[in-house]
Design an enzyme around this catalytic site. Structure first.
Site, PDB file in Angstrom:
ATOM      1  CE1 TYR A  12      -3.324   2.871   0.646  1.00  0.00           C
ATOM      2  CE2 TYR A  12      -2.779   2.626   3.012  1.00  0.00           C
ATOM      3  CZ  TYR A  12      -3.359   3.439   2.231  1.00  0.00           C
ATOM      4  OH  TYR A  12      -4.066   4.361   2.406  1.00  0.00           O
ATOM      5  CB  ALA A  75       6.763  -4.725   8.071  1.00  0.00           C
ATOM      6  CE1 TYR A 141       3.563  -3.102  12.193  1.00  0.00           C
ATOM      7  CE2 TYR A 141       2.327  -1.580  13.434  1.00  0.00           C
ATOM      8  CZ  TYR A 141       2.727  -1.684  12.415  1.00  0.00           C
ATOM      9  OH  TYR A 141       3.181  -0.788  11.483  1.00  0.00           O
TER      10      TYR A 141
HETATM   11  N1  UFG Z   1     -12.677   0.634  13.850  1.00  0.00           N
HETATM   12  C1  UFG Z   1     -13.723   0.016  13.870  1.00  0.00           C
HETATM   13  N2  UFG Z   1     -14.213  -0.878  13.335  1.00  0.00           N
HETATM   14  C2  UFG Z   1     -13.497  -1.751  12.267  1.00  0.00           C
HETATM   15  C3  UFG Z   1     -12.223  -1.404  11.936  1.00  0.00           C
HETATM   16  C4  UFG Z   1     -11.617  -0.479  12.756  1.00  0.00           C
HETATM   17  O1  UFG Z   1     -14.426   0.626  14.666  1.00  0.00           O
HETATM   18  O2  UFG Z   1     -13.986  -2.570  11.853  1.00  0.00           O
HETATM   19  C5  UFG Z   1     -11.792   1.524  14.487  1.00  0.00           C
HETATM   20  C6  UFG Z   1     -10.689   0.931  15.560  1.00  0.00           C
HETATM   21  O3  UFG Z   1     -11.184   0.566  16.554  1.00  0.00           O
HETATM   22  C7  UFG Z   1      -9.976   2.284  15.391  1.00  0.00           C
HETATM   23  C8  UFG Z   1     -10.099   3.062  14.121  1.00  0.00           C
HETATM   24  O4  UFG Z   1     -11.401   2.467  13.620  1.00  0.00           O
HETATM   25  O5  UFG Z   1     -10.395   3.158  16.573  1.00  0.00           O
HETATM   26  C9  UFG Z   1      -8.978   2.635  13.192  1.00  0.00           C
HETATM   27  O6  UFG Z   1      -8.924   1.617  12.948  1.00  0.00           O
HETATM   28  P1  UFG Z   1      -7.766   0.768  11.951  1.00  0.00           P
HETATM   29  O7  UFG Z   1      -7.631  -0.505  12.105  1.00  0.00           O
HETATM   30  O8  UFG Z   1      -8.235   1.399  10.522  1.00  0.00           O
HETATM   31  O9  UFG Z   1      -6.273   1.441  12.444  1.00  0.00           O
HETATM   32  P2  UFG Z   1      -5.718   1.478  13.668  1.00  0.00           P
HETATM   33  O10 UFG Z   1      -5.445   2.806  14.304  1.00  0.00           O
HETATM   34  O11 UFG Z   1      -5.960   0.192  14.479  1.00  0.00           O
HETATM   35  O12 UFG Z   1      -4.186   1.152  13.088  1.00  0.00           O
HETATM   36  C10 UFG Z   1      -3.338   2.051  12.762  1.00  0.00           C
HETATM   37  C11 UFG Z   1      -2.212   1.256  11.775  1.00  0.00           C
HETATM   38  C12 UFG Z   1      -1.325   0.266  12.511  1.00  0.00           C
HETATM   39  C13 UFG Z   1      -0.756   0.913  13.542  1.00  0.00           C
HETATM   40  C14 UFG Z   1      -1.778   1.826  14.615  1.00  0.00           C
HETATM   41  C15 UFG Z   1      -1.087   2.537  15.608  1.00  0.00           C
HETATM   42  O13 UFG Z   1      -3.113   0.503  10.674  1.00  0.00           O
HETATM   43  O14 UFG Z   1      -0.510  -0.333  11.597  1.00  0.00           O
HETATM   44  O15 UFG Z   1      -2.850   2.572  13.670  1.00  0.00           O
HETATM   45  O16 UFG Z   1      -2.077   2.636  16.603  1.00  0.00           O
HETATM   46  F1  UFG Z   1      -0.043   0.084  14.364  1.00  0.00           F
END
Ligand code: UFG
Length: 321
Positions: A12, A75, A141
């Site tokens: 990506y 990664a 991670y």
């Molecule tokens: N979320 C939902 N429903 C879903 C998916 C996500 O409510 O189906 C919420 C999550 O709880 C979070 C927000 O949407 O609050 C964003 O979630 P993402 O999974 O899109 O992204 P993250 O914040 O979990 O993860 C990102 C990067 C990771 C990194 C992280 C750092 O993708 O690689 O930020 O905290 F580790």
């Protein structure tokens, strides 16, 4: 023409950065084992299929086609998966990165831009987060990225490696010309999952509505992948000019709640997003927002495409390609 090696260039952020490097006049070769990336995103004449753990193959590639610097994306990135199979993450992300550094050393390359993450901070006490916050990862991670940041510090001190670690907040959006975009399998990221809900009518699950935030859902700092890609160009140029090793946050400084993202998706698509609320997802901090003034001041970087509507609009265009 300066040549840059991009690991994970079929993924990506790697595929967006490759396009940005080419647009900026660099020659690029991509190393990818295509375990998670997509062959179709890389120009076949640039692709060198190899695994990070194959130090000899990486050394050979860099000796045959000398490069000025490496941008290292390759990664695994799924937090949940890293907690189920930490061995996979430590092997690929940590052992793989060290193998790459060994190959760089053997080929006489000593400049590297490394994909790091906001996950190195865990649940930070002070928001917006500055680079001086301590390492406190709460998942495997994040720990793999902390480990490599530390290894890079030792490589700097001992053998003169110069590195820029870019700690990404929430990478999102897609190339405005829809040449490439986000395509994870399985998808775990919020915006593409909301699009799936719009398309299929199957409700998305929003993880938690009882967080200590104004609307009860998690707040994140969404950064457009093209702005992220431009941060890598700035980082490479910094190193090529002889700059010292640095660690920078890459975010906008503005946070949006999950609910606000849902509303933005509804505005852009013109359709309701079917959704339900589920329990909190383990390991999700309530609030992650970057202070990225260091990157703005030192590398003269400013986010151009990271307004939430712009992120959602470019991602939606790519999703419907
Ligand atoms: N979320 C939902 N429903 C879903 C998916 C996500 O409510 O189906 C919420 C999550 O709880 C979070 C927000 O949407 O609050 C964003 O979630 P993402 O999974 O899109 O992204 P993250 O914040 O979990 O993860 C990102 C990067 C990771 C990194 C992280 C750092 O993708 O690689 O930020 O905290 F580790």
């Amino acid at each position: 023409m300066k040549r840059i090696l991009v690991t994970g260039g079929a993924g990506y952020i790697g595929s967006h950065t490759t396009l940005e490097l080419l647009d900026a006049g660099y020659d690029v070769i991509v190393v990818d084992n295509l375990s998670r990336g997509h062959r179709k995103t890389v120009d076949p004449k640039r692709l060198r299929e190899a695994d990070l753990l194959d130090t000899e193959a990486l050394t050979r590639i860099m000796k045959e086609e000398p490069v000025e610097a490496v941008i290292h994306f390759a990664a695994y990135i799924a937090v949940g998966e890293s907690m189920k199979d930490p061995g996979l993450y430590f092997r690929n992300n940590v052992a793989g990165s060290i193998s790459l550094m060994n190959a760089m050393q053997a080929a006489g390359v000593n400049k590297i831009v490394f994909s790091s993450t906001a996950a190195v901070y865990g649940m930070p006490a002070v928001i917006p987060i500055r680079e001086t916050e301590p390492y406190a990862p709460i998942n495997a991670y994040g720990e793999t990225k902390v480990m490599i940041e530390k290894v890079l510090t030792w490589f700097d001190q001992c053998v003169g490696f110069r590195s820029v670690c870019l700690r990404y907040f929430n990478a999102s959006g897609a190339d405005p010309a829809a040449r490439t975009g986000e395509d994870h399998e399985p998808e775990t990221h919020l915006i593409p999952l909301l699009f799936q809900a719009v398309k299929t009518g199957k409700p998305a699950t929003l993880f938690g509505r009882d967080y200590p935030t104004p609307d009860g859902t998690c707040i994140r700092d969404y950064i457009h992948v093209s702005d992220l890609a431009r941060a890598h160009i700035g980082a490479v140029e910094w190193l090529l000019k002889g700059g010292e090793s640095k660690r920078f946050n890459v975010g906008t400084g503005s946070g949006y709640s999950v609910k606000e993202v849902v509303e933005a998706v509804e505005r852009v698509t013109g359709k309701p997003v079917p959704h339900t609320y589920g329990p909190r997802r383990e390991g999700d901090p309530p609030l992650l927002v970057a202070n990225s003034t260091a990157l703005q001041n030192e590398l003269n970087w400013t986010p151009r495409d990271s307004a939430l509507e712009r992120i959602v609009e470019t991602a939606w265009r790519w999703y419907n390609r």
